[in-house]
Design a protein around this motif. Structure first.
Motif, short mmCIF file in Angstrom:
data_model
loop_
_atom_site.label_atom_id
_atom_site.label_comp_id
_atom_site.label_asym_id
_atom_site.label_seq_id
_atom_site.Cartn_x
_atom_site.Cartn_y
_atom_site.Cartn_z
N ASN A 376 0.03 -0.70 10.44
CA ASN A 376 -0.71 -1.22 11.58
C ASN A 376 -2.15 -0.71 11.57
N LEU A 377 -2.32 0.53 11.14
CA LEU A 377 -3.66 1.10 11.09
C LEU A 377 -4.50 0.38 10.03
N LEU A 378 -3.89 0.07 8.90
CA LEU A 378 -4.60 -0.67 7.85
C LEU A 378 -4.96 -2.08 8.32
N ILE A 379 -4.08 -2.67 9.13
CA ILE A 379 -4.34 -4.01 9.65
C ILE A 379 -5.46 -4.00 10.67
N ASN A 380 -5.39 -3.08 11.62
CA ASN A 380 -6.28 -3.11 12.78
C ASN A 380 -7.53 -2.25 12.66
N ASN A 381 -7.46 -1.21 11.85
CA ASN A 381 -8.61 -0.33 11.71
C ASN A 381 -8.66 0.23 10.30
N PRO A 382 -8.92 -0.62 9.31
CA PRO A 382 -8.82 -0.22 7.90
C PRO A 382 -9.71 0.95 7.52
N ASN A 383 -10.82 1.15 8.20
CA ASN A 383 -11.72 2.26 7.87
C ASN A 383 -11.08 3.61 8.17
N LYS A 384 -10.09 3.63 9.04
CA LYS A 384 -9.42 4.88 9.37
C LYS A 384 -8.13 5.10 8.58
N PHE A 385 -7.78 4.13 7.75
CA PHE A 385 -6.57 4.24 6.93
C PHE A 385 -6.94 4.98 5.65
N LYS A 386 -6.72 6.27 5.64
CA LYS A 386 -7.16 7.12 4.53
C LYS A 386 -6.06 7.24 3.48
N ARG A 387 -6.30 6.65 2.33
CA ARG A 387 -5.36 6.77 1.21
C ARG A 387 -6.12 6.52 -0.09
N GLU A 388 -6.00 7.46 -1.02
CA GLU A 388 -6.65 7.29 -2.31
C GLU A 388 -5.74 6.60 -3.31
N THR A 389 -4.49 7.07 -3.38
CA THR A 389 -3.57 6.53 -4.39
C THR A 389 -2.14 6.46 -3.86
N ILE A 390 -1.34 5.66 -4.55
CA ILE A 390 0.11 5.62 -4.38
C ILE A 390 0.70 6.13 -5.70
N THR A 391 1.82 6.80 -5.62
CA THR A 391 2.48 7.32 -6.82
C THR A 391 3.64 6.42 -7.22
N LEU A 392 3.72 6.08 -8.50
CA LEU A 392 4.82 5.28 -9.03
C LEU A 392 5.61 6.14 -9.99
N THR A 393 6.92 6.20 -9.80
CA THR A 393 7.76 7.00 -10.70
C THR A 393 8.87 6.13 -11.30
N ASN A 394 9.26 6.47 -12.52
CA ASN A 394 10.49 5.94 -13.07
C ASN A 394 11.35 7.11 -13.50
N MET A 395 12.44 7.32 -12.80
CA MET A 395 13.34 8.43 -13.05
C MET A 395 14.71 7.91 -13.49
N TRP A 396 14.69 6.79 -14.18
CA TRP A 396 15.91 6.09 -14.60
C TRP A 396 15.74 5.60 -16.03
N GLY A 397 16.86 5.50 -16.74
CA GLY A 397 16.82 4.91 -18.08
C GLY A 397 16.67 5.95 -19.17
N ASN A 398 16.34 5.49 -20.37
CA ASN A 398 16.19 6.42 -21.48
C ASN A 398 15.02 7.38 -21.23
N ASP A 399 15.11 8.57 -21.83
CA ASP A 399 14.11 9.62 -21.60
C ASP A 399 12.69 9.11 -21.83
N GLU A 400 12.52 8.29 -22.85
CA GLU A 400 11.18 7.87 -23.25
C GLU A 400 10.44 7.12 -22.15
#
Length: 520
Positions: A376-400
């Motif tokens: 809602n903050l990003l929708i209504n007041n994007p300047n106050k929505f403080k976020r630099e990055t999102i983290t993506l993980t894969n912790m499933w499947g073969n080790d590689e």
């Protein structure tokens, strides 16, 4: 005395009605394996998704919405709890969502706060504290946590008749996608009678494999020939890490590349399934109108992960590349003014944001354990929505292929941690703001050295968060070592699983043996 009881009862009903009017209803719709690139409002003029597109034109579309873990079981746990996977402790190969985590999920909290709640479709995960669990079992389905339940264990089935809790719709709607639309109509009717505000969640099986679309829509893409994206095929994967190309995402799913005919068939059936979900959205919006609750009902539409569809020769999801990790996300709030409708937000958003956003709409404070932010903050007041990055993980499947990355609106940094004689840890840096198809790894480009160092710092900060916050069970604490850019091969070695297929076979066998012991 009788008059007093009648007055109290009448007042109670009146308060319920007022409560329902004051607090908005919320509809949360989740498709399965839908990449944002397969949606009209995201710029694809080859697909037909009129209801999603209309919803975007009347609401808010998040252009850079990512699934922090791009596989169904883990992603669904992230969606309802608002936490990263290493805090939910839930994924295939790891374990179920523990009950204390589920108790802080948005549907449970909303029911406690007076919402009439319902779930239908593929629940997609197990809720259990036991060592012996099976996501295909009814025993780990939280049926009693909702006022109405139309869900099922495991992958569910495209044939309505084979899904126990929606089988009554099979005659009129033999394919489950439209059957869930019919279930929604009945739920909305019951919810209105309850006098409470409602929260309805529907998780469609579509467009998950096996691609089995509703014949009702056979004419939609009949004889359609889809253009391939510019990053299609193995020739457009030479710049990617060897780790990324070691798993089944690159080496299986041959139907995307066997022949032109098989590619076109896959695209037609995949998109026909999505068209069915779009149609069900239309059914639900019609039901809201007919019940007179549309003006106070917020609708959120997204998917649990993306899908590669042959990009860079990949099939499936799991990997942190754009097609596999991004999904559409659209929020429609009928209460927003006309001049704010049709907005797009470019700042990165993610599945961990869904739970705190829904709670915010309901006027409920999000628990401190949630990692996500209120959109809602990003929708209504994007300047106050403080976020630099999102983290993506894969912790499933073969080790590689187990890896971690950080992504901002314009940049994506991926660290492939696996090391052997044939592979060295690999860094990838993509300028996704300009290179959305990820055709050039900029990690060695001196022009972007400062950006690389900045993304490395964001990445290292997240490794520290994993070190502090990972659950102490289900084999998650190892990732503070595996994902550490400074960890040596020797330090990582004790945490590698070896042959993935063998590990999976042994884990399945062990689970079956425990289930037999429990029965005796």
């Amino acid at each position: 005395m009788k008059r007093i009881y009648i007055a109290i009862f009448t007042l109670s009903l009146l308060l319920n009605v007022l409560s329902a009017q004051d607090r908005p209803n919320i509809v949360f719709l989740l498709s399965d394996d839908q990449t944002s690139a397969a949606t009209g409002c995201y710029g694809n003029n080859q697909v037909i998704t009129p209801n999603i597109d209309k919803m975007a034109s009347e609401g808010v579309m998040f252009s850079n919405y990512y699934n922090t873990t791009s596989i169904c079981m883990a992603s669904r746990a992230c969606l309802i709890t608002g936490m990263y996977e290493y805090k939910t402790g839930c994924n295939f190969m790891h374990g179920p969502l523990h009950k204390d985590k589920f108790e802080k999920s948005f549907p449970v909290l909303m029911r406690k706060e007076g919402y009439f709640t319902g779930f239908a479709g593929k629940f997609g995960m197990a809720v259990s504290d036991g060592d012996s669990w099976d996501d295909k079992s009814w025993e780990v389905m939280p049926v009693d946590a909702y006022d109405r339940w139309g869900g099922g264990p495991g992958q569910t089935n495209y044939k309505t008749a084979k899904n126990e809790r929606i089988a009554q719709y099979a005659d009129e709607y033999p394919h489950s996608t439209r059957a869930y639309g019919a279930w929604a109509n009945d739920f909305i009717t019951d919810a209105k009678k309850s006098g409470k505000p409602f929260c309805m969640s529907i998780s469609f099986k579509a467009p998950h494999l096996p691609f089995t679309p509703d014949k009702y829509f056979d004419d939609v893409y009949a004889n359609k020939v889809f253009e391939k994206p510019a990053n299609y095929g193995a020739e457009n994967a030479t710049h990617l890490s060897p780790q990324a190309k070691s798993g089944r995402q690159y080496n299986a799913y041959n139907f995307w590349r066997e022949s032109e005919e098989s590619y076109q068939k896959a695209m037609r059936t995949y998109n026909q399934l999505i068209h069915g979900v779009d149609y069900a959205l239309g059914m639900i919006r019609k039901a809201l109108e007919e019940q007179g609750v549309a003006d106070n009902t917020i609708i959120i539409f997204t998917s649990d992960n993306g899908y590669s569809c042959g990009a860079h020769n990949f099939g499936g999801k799991v990997l942190p590349y754009e097609e596999a990790s991004k999904s559409p996300c659209v929020i429609y709030d009928p209460r927003i003014p006309e001049n704010k409708r049709g907005m797009k937000r470019e700042t990165v958003a993610a599945n961990i944001d869904i739970a705190p956003t829904i709670l915010s709409y309901a006027g409920i404070k999000a628990p401190d354990n949630m990692d996500g932010k209120d959109l809602n903050l990003l929708i209504n007041n994007p300047n106050k929505f403080k976020r630099e990055t999102i983290t993506l993980t894969n912790m499933w499947g073969n080790d590689e292929i187990q890896s971690m990355s950080v992504v901002s609106k314009d940049w994506k940094y991926i660290y492939w941690q696996y090391e052997s004689e044939k592979m060295k840890p690999t860094e990838e840096l993509f300028f996704v703001g300009k290179d959305r198809l990820e055709m050039k790894n900029e990690v060695k480009n001196p022009e972007y050295k400062n950006q690389l160092n900045s993304m490395r710092k964001q990445y290292d900060k997240q490794v520290q968060e994993i070190s502090k916050g990972a659950v102490t069970y289900n084999d998650y604490q190892k990732y503070s070592i595996l994902f550490d850019r400074n960890a040596s091969a020797e330090e990582k070695k004790p945490y590698l699983t070896g042959d993935y297929e063998q590990v999976l076979k042994e884990a399945t066998q062990k689970r079956k043996e425990k289930q037999k012991q429990n029965k005796h």
